[in-house]
Write a protein that holds these residues in place. Sequence first.
Motif, PDB file in Angstrom:
ATOM      1  N   GLN A  13       0.840  -1.205   0.000  1.00 52.05           N
ATOM      2  CA  GLN A  13       0.000   0.000   0.000  1.00 52.05           C
ATOM      3  C   GLN A  13       0.877   1.258   0.000  1.00 52.05           C
ATOM      4  O   GLN A  13       0.552   2.246  -0.633  1.00 52.05           O
ATOM      5  CB  GLN A  13      -0.928   0.010   1.199  1.00 52.05           C
ATOM      6  N   GLU A  14       1.994   1.185   0.709  1.00 53.06           N
ATOM      7  CA  GLU A  14       2.910   2.327   0.775  1.00 53.06           C
ATOM      8  C   GLU A  14       3.586   2.559  -0.565  1.00 53.06           C
ATOM      9  O   GLU A  14       3.903   3.693  -0.910  1.00 53.06           O
ATOM     10  CB  GLU A  14       3.960   2.105   1.866  1.00 53.06           C
ATOM     11  N   GLU A  15       3.819   1.490  -1.333  1.00 50.99           N
ATOM     12  CA  GLU A  15       4.479   1.607  -2.619  1.00 50.99           C
ATOM     13  C   GLU A  15       3.552   2.172  -3.686  1.00 50.99           C
ATOM     14  O   GLU A  15       4.010   2.713  -4.676  1.00 50.99           O
ATOM     15  CB  GLU A  15       4.992   0.226  -3.081  1.00 50.99           C
TER      16      GLU A  15
END
Length: 70
Positions: free
Chosen positions: A67-69
């Motif tokens: 999700q952070e990527e």
Amino acid sequence: MAKTNTAEKITYAEAVAEIEDILAKMNDDELDIDQLGAYVERATTLTALCKDKLLKAQKQVEKVMKQEEA
């Protein structure tokens, strides 16, 4: 030795502590042969529980990292 059925919740830290307690008893020759089987079975159950919790945590971390990527 604490008993845990499949419905009972136990934390990872509690499981590790119980495994360490079992190992200490085995190393100190505190167990007689009649208790050994039950303790080995309990340690096996706790080890499986720990592996399951670690796998779930790993999946959660991987999900967050994806999700952070994005």
